[in-house]
Design an enzyme around this catalytic site. Structure first.
Site, PDB file in Angstrom:
ATOM      1  N   GLU A   5     -31.423-123.623 -16.092  1.00  0.00           N
ATOM      2  CA  GLU A   5     -32.237-123.540 -14.881  1.00  0.00           C
ATOM      3  C   GLU A   5     -33.504-122.744 -15.184  1.00  0.00           C
ATOM      4  O   GLU A   5     -33.482-121.504 -15.132  1.00  0.00           O
ATOM      5  CB  GLU A   5     -31.454-122.844 -13.776  1.00  0.00           C
ATOM      6  CG  GLU A   5     -30.159-123.543 -13.417  1.00  0.00           C
ATOM      7  CD  GLU A   5     -29.737-123.183 -12.012  1.00  0.00           C
ATOM      8  OE1 GLU A   5     -29.695-124.092 -11.165  1.00  0.00           O
ATOM      9  OE2 GLU A   5     -29.489-122.009 -11.744  1.00  0.00           O
ATOM     10  N   HIS A  54     -26.364-116.547 -12.357  1.00  0.00           N
ATOM     11  CA  HIS A  54     -27.475-117.276 -11.724  1.00  0.00           C
ATOM     12  C   HIS A  54     -28.731-116.407 -11.798  1.00  0.00           C
ATOM     13  O   HIS A  54     -28.661-115.179 -11.699  1.00  0.00           O
ATOM     14  CB  HIS A  54     -27.123-117.602 -10.272  1.00  0.00           C
ATOM     15  CG  HIS A  54     -28.102-118.529  -9.630  1.00  0.00           C
ATOM     16  ND1 HIS A  54     -29.300-118.083  -9.128  1.00  0.00           N
ATOM     17  CD2 HIS A  54     -28.078-119.862  -9.449  1.00  0.00           C
ATOM     18  CE1 HIS A  54     -29.975-119.123  -8.643  1.00  0.00           C
ATOM     19  NE2 HIS A  54     -29.253-120.222  -8.829  1.00  0.00           N
ATOM     20  N   GLY A  93     -36.139-123.382  -6.575  1.00  0.00           N
ATOM     21  CA  GLY A  93     -36.602-123.168  -5.206  1.00  0.00           C
ATOM     22  C   GLY A  93     -38.110-123.235  -5.058  1.00  0.00           C
ATOM     23  O   GLY A  93     -38.659-122.838  -4.026  1.00  0.00           O
ATOM     24  N   LYS A 120     -26.020-120.766  -1.906  1.00  0.00           N
ATOM     25  CA  LYS A 120     -26.629-119.424  -1.870  1.00  0.00           C
ATOM     26  C   LYS A 120     -26.201-118.694  -0.582  1.00  0.00           C
ATOM     27  O   LYS A 120     -25.057-118.821  -0.166  1.00  0.00           O
ATOM     28  CB  LYS A 120     -28.150-119.520  -1.987  1.00  0.00           C
ATOM     29  CG  LYS A 120     -28.580-120.385  -3.169  1.00  0.00           C
ATOM     30  CD  LYS A 120     -30.054-120.298  -3.483  1.00  0.00           C
ATOM     31  CE  LYS A 120     -30.400-121.309  -4.556  1.00  0.00           C
ATOM     32  NZ  LYS A 120     -31.726-121.114  -5.122  1.00  0.00           N
TER      33      LYS A 120
HETATM   34  C1  PEP Z   1     -30.175-123.196  -7.771  1.00  0.00           C
HETATM   35  O1  PEP Z   1     -29.890-122.556  -6.791  1.00  0.00           O
HETATM   36  O2  PEP Z   1     -29.493-123.066  -8.799  1.00  0.00           O
HETATM   37  C2  PEP Z   1     -31.309-124.109  -7.704  1.00  0.00           C
HETATM   38  C3  PEP Z   1     -31.602-124.826  -8.764  1.00  0.00           C
HETATM   39  O3  PEP Z   1     -32.031-124.169  -6.530  1.00  0.00           O
HETATM   40  P1  PEP Z   1     -33.079-125.332  -6.082  1.00  0.00           P
HETATM   41  O4  PEP Z   1     -32.370-126.645  -6.326  1.00  0.00           O
HETATM   42  O5  PEP Z   1     -33.320-125.070  -4.655  1.00  0.00           O
HETATM   43  O6  PEP Z   1     -34.275-125.190  -6.950  1.00  0.00           O
END
Ligand code: PEP
Length: 253
Positions: free
Chosen positions: A169, A97, A175, A13
């Protein structure tokens, strides 16, 4: 059963200066030298791509970008094209994303344009999909995934998509420290694979890698990876420190 090489991918990120990125990369290369049977990828901020590419040459770790623009060049201030990313040493690129969808107006239509540009430049696309908390609560998880896959991959055929990686995701798990349970991840991954089968046929559905993302860490990666339709992880927070990324890379140990 089809063999799908697992992929552990780190999304840094907007973290790390160039010096910090190179420092972490040096440690990471040393810590992952012995990893076998697992593909590894790091997507740093774009200023670190070219210098990291130099360090990563000959290592176990591939380089990915966090985004791309769909045009090859032009008056698009602040953007980078697929050709530019490839020339900087990238082999992967993240597309759609949830943070880009949430904060930067990314839609399934722009995901589709970016995906076509990535494929045309031989970058391996990692298309990110997933429902929000409210959508899950409303029972809309599968219809959200339907829309994101069908519209995001619109106009493409199975022959175009041989390199495609999908990252499931759930937005509520990114996060937040809240991970989907192994069963919730498996249920969504199975659904996505069946959807890929309906849209593109069994051959692609069986070979497409579907990563799970959302608070993956060394303590939960092994159980998630044991799910039959989980082929890897896209990791934010736990990819930032070389030691924890290395533990993720060694999940089979
Ligand atoms: C991501 O950035 O795609 C992500 C899943 O972040 P985290 O692992 O911090 O939840």
């Amino acid at each position: 059963m089809t063999e799908r090489t697992p992929l552990i991918a780190g999304n840094w990120k907007m973290h790390k200066t160039v010096a910090e990125a190179l420092d972490t990369t040096r440690t990471l290369i040393a810590l992952t030298e012995d990893v076998t049977g697992v593909d590894l990828m790091i997507a740093p901020p774009s200023v670190s791509l070219a210098p990291m590419a130099e360090l990563l040459t000959g290592s176990r770790i591939a380089l990915g970008a966090q985004n791309l623009h769909w045009e090859q060049q032009g008056a698009y201030t602040g953007e980078l094209s697929a050709q530019m990313l490839a020339s900087a040493g990238c082999s992967y690129v993240l597309i759609g994303h949830s943070e880009r969808r949430q904060y930067f107006g990314e839609t399934d239509e722009t995901v589709n344009k970016r995906l076509k540009a990535a494929l045309a430049a031989d970058l391996i696309p990692v298309v990110c999909i997933g429902e929000t908390d409210a959508q899950r609560e409303a029972g809309e998880t599968f219809s959200v995934l339907d829309n994101q896959v069908i519209n995001g991959l619109d106009g493409l055929f199975s022959d175009d998509l041989g390199s495609l990686v999908i990252a499931y995701e759930p937005v509520w798990a990114i996060g937040t420290g809240k991970t989907a349970s192994d069963e919730q991840a498996q249920e969504a991954h199975r659904y996505i694979r069946e959807l890929m089968d309906r849209q593109f046929g069994k051959a692609l559905a069986n070979t497409v890698r579907i990563l799970y993302g959302g608070s993956v860490k060394p303590s939960n990666v092994k159980a998630l990876m044991a799910m039959p339709d989980v082929d890897g992880a896209l990791v934010g927070g736990a990819s930032l420190a070389a030691e924890s990324f290395s533990q993720l890379a060694h999940y089979q140990a």
